[in-house]
Write a protein that holds these residues in place. Structure first.
Motif, PDB file in Angstrom:
ATOM      1  N   ARG A  95       0.843  -1.204   0.000  1.00  0.00           N
ATOM      2  CA  ARG A  95       0.000   0.000   0.000  1.00  0.00           C
ATOM      3  C   ARG A  95       0.875   1.248   0.000  1.00  0.00           C
ATOM      4  O   ARG A  95       1.891   1.302   0.678  1.00  0.00           O
ATOM      5  N   ARG A  96       0.448   2.277  -0.742  1.00  0.00           N
ATOM      6  CA  ARG A  96       1.213   3.521  -0.846  1.00  0.00           C
ATOM      7  C   ARG A  96       0.810   4.554   0.191  1.00  0.00           C
ATOM      8  O   ARG A  96       1.475   5.570   0.353  1.00  0.00           O
ATOM      9  N   ALA A  97      -0.299   4.336   0.886  1.00  0.00           N
ATOM     10  CA  ALA A  97      -0.788   5.324   1.856  1.00  0.00           C
ATOM     11  C   ALA A  97      -1.565   4.611   2.955  1.00  0.00           C
ATOM     12  O   ALA A  97      -1.899   3.436   2.836  1.00  0.00           O
ATOM     13  N   THR A  98      -1.846   5.355   4.005  1.00  0.00           N
ATOM     14  CA  THR A  98      -2.721   4.889   5.079  1.00  0.00           C
ATOM     15  C   THR A  98      -4.058   5.598   4.902  1.00  0.00           C
ATOM     16  O   THR A  98      -4.096   6.795   4.623  1.00  0.00           O
ATOM     17  N   VAL A  99      -5.143   4.855   5.060  1.00  0.00           N
ATOM     18  CA  VAL A  99      -6.481   5.426   4.922  1.00  0.00           C
ATOM     19  C   VAL A  99      -7.219   5.218   6.240  1.00  0.00           C
ATOM     20  O   VAL A  99      -7.317   4.094   6.739  1.00  0.00           O
ATOM     21  N   THR A 100      -7.731   6.325   6.806  1.00  0.00           N
ATOM     22  CA  THR A 100      -8.389   6.316   8.111  1.00  0.00           C
ATOM     23  C   THR A 100      -9.795   6.901   7.991  1.00  0.00           C
ATOM     24  O   THR A 100      -9.988   7.915   7.317  1.00  0.00           O
ATOM     25  N   ALA A 101     -10.757   6.278   8.650  1.00  0.00           N
ATOM     26  CA  ALA A 101     -12.133   6.781   8.645  1.00  0.00           C
ATOM     27  C   ALA A 101     -12.217   8.079   9.444  1.00  0.00           C
ATOM     28  O   ALA A 101     -11.726   8.147  10.570  1.00  0.00           O
ATOM     29  N   LEU A 102     -12.837   9.098   8.853  1.00  0.00           N
ATOM     30  CA  LEU A 102     -13.090  10.356   9.558  1.00  0.00           C
ATOM     31  C   LEU A 102     -14.500  10.389  10.133  1.00  0.00           C
ATOM     32  O   LEU A 102     -14.767  11.096  11.100  1.00  0.00           O
ATOM     33  N   THR A 103     -15.403   9.661   9.499  1.00  0.00           N
ATOM     34  CA  THR A 103     -16.794   9.534   9.924  1.00  0.00           C
ATOM     35  C   THR A 103     -17.110   8.039   9.877  1.00  0.00           C
ATOM     36  O   THR A 103     -16.289   7.249   9.419  1.00  0.00           O
ATOM     37  N   PRO A 104     -18.293   7.620  10.315  1.00  0.00           N
ATOM     38  CA  PRO A 104     -18.652   6.213  10.078  1.00  0.00           C
ATOM     39  C   PRO A 104     -18.602   5.937   8.563  1.00  0.00           C
ATOM     40  O   PRO A 104     -19.098   6.735   7.763  1.00  0.00           O
ATOM     41  N   VAL A 105     -17.957   4.851   8.189  1.00  0.00           N
ATOM     42  CA  VAL A 105     -17.715   4.541   6.779  1.00  0.00           C
ATOM     43  C   VAL A 105     -18.206   3.128   6.464  1.00  0.00           C
ATOM     44  O   VAL A 105     -17.966   2.200   7.232  1.00  0.00           O
ATOM     45  N   GLU A 106     -18.890   3.003   5.335  1.00  0.00           N
ATOM     46  CA  GLU A 106     -19.283   1.710   4.774  1.00  0.00           C
ATOM     47  C   GLU A 106     -18.497   1.525   3.492  1.00  0.00           C
ATOM     48  O   GLU A 106     -18.464   2.430   2.648  1.00  0.00           O
ATOM     49  N   VAL A 107     -17.859   0.360   3.329  1.00  0.00           N
ATOM     50  CA  VAL A 107     -17.075   0.109   2.124  1.00  0.00           C
ATOM     51  C   VAL A 107     -17.431  -1.241   1.520  1.00  0.00           C
ATOM     52  O   VAL A 107     -17.924  -2.143   2.205  1.00  0.00           O
ATOM     53  N   LEU A 108     -17.153  -1.353   0.244  1.00  0.00           N
ATOM     54  CA  LEU A 108     -17.214  -2.608  -0.477  1.00  0.00           C
ATOM     55  C   LEU A 108     -15.766  -2.980  -0.764  1.00  0.00           C
ATOM     56  O   LEU A 108     -15.039  -2.205  -1.401  1.00  0.00           O
ATOM     57  N   CYS A 109     -15.322  -4.118  -0.259  1.00  0.00           N
ATOM     58  CA  CYS A 109     -13.940  -4.564  -0.433  1.00  0.00           C
ATOM     59  C   CYS A 109     -13.856  -5.437  -1.680  1.00  0.00           C
ATOM     60  O   CYS A 109     -14.431  -6.528  -1.709  1.00  0.00           O
ATOM     61  N   ILE A 110     -13.145  -4.938  -2.688  1.00  0.00           N
ATOM     62  CA  ILE A 110     -13.011  -5.670  -3.940  1.00  0.00           C
ATOM     63  C   ILE A 110     -11.682  -6.403  -3.940  1.00  0.00           C
ATOM     64  O   ILE A 110     -10.615  -5.793  -3.912  1.00  0.00           O
ATOM     65  N   ASN A 111     -11.746  -7.711  -3.972  1.00  0.00           N
ATOM     66  CA  ASN A 111     -10.573  -8.563  -3.961  1.00  0.00           C
ATOM     67  C   ASN A 111      -9.832  -8.454  -5.295  1.00  0.00           C
ATOM     68  O   ASN A 111     -10.459  -8.466  -6.357  1.00  0.00           O
ATOM     69  N   SER A 112      -8.511  -8.369  -5.228  1.00  0.00           N
ATOM     70  CA  SER A 112      -7.690  -8.225  -6.439  1.00  0.00           C
ATOM     71  C   SER A 112      -7.908  -9.356  -7.429  1.00  0.00           C
ATOM     72  O   SER A 112      -8.005  -9.124  -8.635  1.00  0.00           O
ATOM     73  N   SER A 113      -7.976 -10.584  -6.945  1.00  0.00           N
ATOM     74  CA  SER A 113      -8.114 -11.715  -7.876  1.00  0.00           C
ATOM     75  C   SER A 113      -9.473 -11.690  -8.573  1.00  0.00           C
ATOM     76  O   SER A 113      -9.568 -12.003  -9.764  1.00  0.00           O
TER      77      SER A 113
END
Length: 147
Positions: A95-113
Protein backbone atom coordinates in the motif's frame (compact mmCIF):
# COMPACT_ATOMS: atom_id res chain seq x y z
CA UNK A 1 -29.31 -2.81 3.86
CA UNK A 2 -28.08 -2.04 0.35
CA UNK A 3 -29.25 -4.31 -2.47
CA UNK A 4 -26.91 -5.78 -5.07
CA UNK A 5 -28.47 -3.55 -7.74
CA UNK A 6 -27.75 -0.50 -5.57
CA UNK A 7 -24.08 -1.50 -5.23
CA UNK A 8 -23.83 -1.96 -9.01
CA UNK A 9 -25.38 1.49 -9.58
CA UNK A 10 -22.86 3.03 -7.18
CA UNK A 11 -19.91 1.30 -8.88
CA UNK A 12 -21.06 2.58 -12.26
CA UNK A 13 -20.71 6.15 -10.91
CA UNK A 14 -16.96 5.58 -10.60
CA UNK A 15 -14.97 6.26 -13.78
CA UNK A 16 -13.07 3.00 -13.19
CA UNK A 17 -16.24 0.93 -13.60
CA UNK A 18 -18.42 3.19 -15.76
CA UNK A 19 -17.86 1.14 -18.92
CA UNK A 20 -18.15 -2.29 -17.32
CA UNK A 21 -21.16 -4.42 -18.16
CA UNK A 22 -23.69 -4.31 -15.27
CA UNK A 23 -23.94 -8.13 -15.20
CA UNK A 24 -20.18 -8.37 -14.65
CA UNK A 25 -20.39 -5.72 -11.94
CA UNK A 26 -23.08 -7.79 -10.21
CA UNK A 27 -20.69 -10.72 -10.10
CA UNK A 28 -17.93 -8.47 -8.77
CA UNK A 29 -20.22 -7.04 -6.06
CA UNK A 30 -21.45 -10.50 -5.11
CA UNK A 31 -17.85 -11.70 -4.73
CA UNK A 32 -16.88 -8.64 -2.68
CA UNK A 33 -17.37 -8.13 1.03
CA UNK A 34 -18.86 -5.21 2.97
CA UNK A 35 -17.16 -3.67 5.97
CA UNK A 36 -17.91 -0.84 8.37
CA UNK A 37 -15.40 1.44 10.08
CA UNK A 38 -15.87 3.91 12.92
CA UNK A 39 -14.15 7.32 13.05
CA UNK A 40 -10.45 6.86 13.75
CA UNK A 41 -10.32 3.26 12.51
CA UNK A 42 -7.73 2.48 9.84
CA UNK A 43 -8.95 0.82 6.65
CA UNK A 44 -5.38 -0.05 5.70
CA UNK A 45 -1.82 1.02 6.52
CA UNK A 46 0.92 2.26 4.22
CA UNK A 47 3.45 -0.47 3.32
CA UNK A 48 1.20 -3.38 4.28
CA UNK A 49 0.47 -6.07 1.68
CA UNK A 50 -2.54 -5.36 -0.47
CA UNK A 51 -5.44 -7.63 -1.25
CA UNK A 52 -7.66 -5.22 -3.16
CA UNK A 53 -9.44 -1.90 -3.23
CA UNK A 54 -12.11 -0.28 -1.07
CA UNK A 55 -15.12 1.42 -2.62
CA UNK A 56 -16.45 3.98 -0.16
CA UNK A 57 -20.22 3.65 -0.20
CA UNK A 58 -20.81 6.21 2.54
CA UNK A 59 -18.73 8.31 4.89
CA UNK A 60 -15.42 10.15 4.63
CA UNK A 61 -11.81 8.95 4.87
CA UNK A 62 -8.44 10.65 5.21
CA UNK A 63 -5.55 9.55 2.99
CA UNK A 64 -2.00 10.17 4.19
CA UNK A 65 1.54 8.93 3.59
CA UNK A 66 4.75 8.89 5.57
CA UNK A 67 7.60 10.55 3.69
CA UNK A 68 11.09 9.08 3.58
CA UNK A 69 11.98 11.20 6.62
CA UNK A 70 8.91 9.92 8.53
CA UNK A 71 6.85 13.11 8.20
CA UNK A 72 3.18 12.57 7.60
CA UNK A 73 1.91 13.99 4.32
CA UNK A 74 -1.84 14.34 3.93
CA UNK A 75 -2.55 13.48 0.33
CA UNK A 76 -6.30 14.07 0.45
CA UNK A 77 -9.64 12.75 1.51
CA UNK A 78 -12.41 10.83 -0.17
CA UNK A 79 -16.11 11.04 0.56
CA UNK A 80 -19.27 9.40 -0.68
CA UNK A 81 -18.82 7.10 -3.65
CA UNK A 82 -15.06 6.90 -4.19
CA UNK A 83 -12.38 4.24 -4.46
CA UNK A 84 -9.12 3.93 -2.52
CA UNK A 85 -6.35 1.41 -3.08
CA UNK A 86 -7.24 0.77 -6.72
CA UNK A 87 -3.62 0.54 -7.87
CA UNK A 88 -3.29 -2.50 -5.62
CA UNK A 89 -5.76 -4.36 -7.81
CA UNK A 90 -3.23 -4.27 -10.63
CA UNK A 91 0.02 -5.05 -8.85
CA UNK A 92 1.35 -6.86 -5.83
CA UNK A 93 3.11 -3.82 -4.39
CA UNK A 94 2.54 -2.72 -0.79
CA UNK A 95 0.00 0.00 0.00
CA UNK A 96 1.21 3.52 -0.85
CA UNK A 97 -0.79 5.32 1.86
CA UNK A 98 -2.72 4.89 5.08
CA UNK A 99 -6.48 5.43 4.92
CA UNK A 100 -8.39 6.32 8.11
CA UNK A 101 -12.13 6.78 8.64
CA UNK A 102 -13.09 10.36 9.56
CA UNK A 103 -16.79 9.53 9.92
CA UNK A 104 -18.65 6.21 10.08
CA UNK A 105 -17.71 4.54 6.78
CA UNK A 106 -19.28 1.71 4.77
CA UNK A 107 -17.07 0.11 2.12
CA UNK A 108 -17.21 -2.61 -0.48
CA UNK A 109 -13.94 -4.56 -0.43
CA UNK A 110 -13.01 -5.67 -3.94
CA UNK A 111 -10.57 -8.56 -3.96
CA UNK A 112 -7.69 -8.22 -6.44
CA UNK A 113 -8.11 -11.71 -7.88
CA UNK A 114 -11.85 -11.16 -8.51
CA UNK A 115 -11.05 -7.87 -10.22
CA UNK A 116 -8.41 -9.52 -12.42
CA UNK A 117 -10.87 -12.27 -13.38
CA UNK A 118 -13.30 -9.57 -14.47
CA UNK A 119 -10.58 -7.92 -16.56
CA UNK A 120 -9.48 -11.13 -18.26
CA UNK A 121 -13.03 -12.32 -18.97
CA UNK A 122 -14.19 -9.31 -20.99
CA UNK A 123 -12.06 -7.30 -23.39
CA UNK A 124 -14.55 -4.41 -23.60
CA UNK A 125 -14.66 -4.04 -19.80
CA UNK A 126 -10.89 -4.20 -19.49
CA UNK A 127 -10.39 -1.51 -22.16
CA UNK A 128 -12.60 0.92 -20.22
CA UNK A 129 -10.81 0.21 -16.96
CA UNK A 130 -7.37 0.62 -18.58
CA UNK A 131 -8.42 3.97 -20.08
CA UNK A 132 -9.72 5.15 -16.70
CA UNK A 133 -6.53 4.13 -14.91
CA UNK A 134 -4.45 5.78 -17.63
CA UNK A 135 -6.38 9.02 -17.14
CA UNK A 136 -5.78 8.82 -13.38
CA UNK A 137 -2.05 8.37 -13.96
CA UNK A 138 -1.95 11.31 -16.37
CA UNK A 139 -3.72 13.51 -13.80
CA UNK A 140 -1.58 12.47 -10.84
CA UNK A 141 1.14 14.77 -9.58
CA UNK A 142 4.63 13.50 -8.76
CA UNK A 143 5.23 12.61 -5.13
CA UNK A 144 7.05 15.46 -3.28
CA UNK A 145 9.91 13.18 -2.20
CA UNK A 146 10.59 12.06 -5.79
CA UNK A 147 10.86 15.49 -7.40
Amino acid sequence: MMLLEDEVALLRKLPLFAGVDPCRLKVLCFASSRESFEPGEVLFHQSEPSSGAYVILSGKVDVHELSDDSHEIRTGSEEGVAIVGQSSMLNDLPRRATVTALTPVEVLCINSSCFMQLMTSCRKSSEGVIRSLGAQLADSKPHPSTS
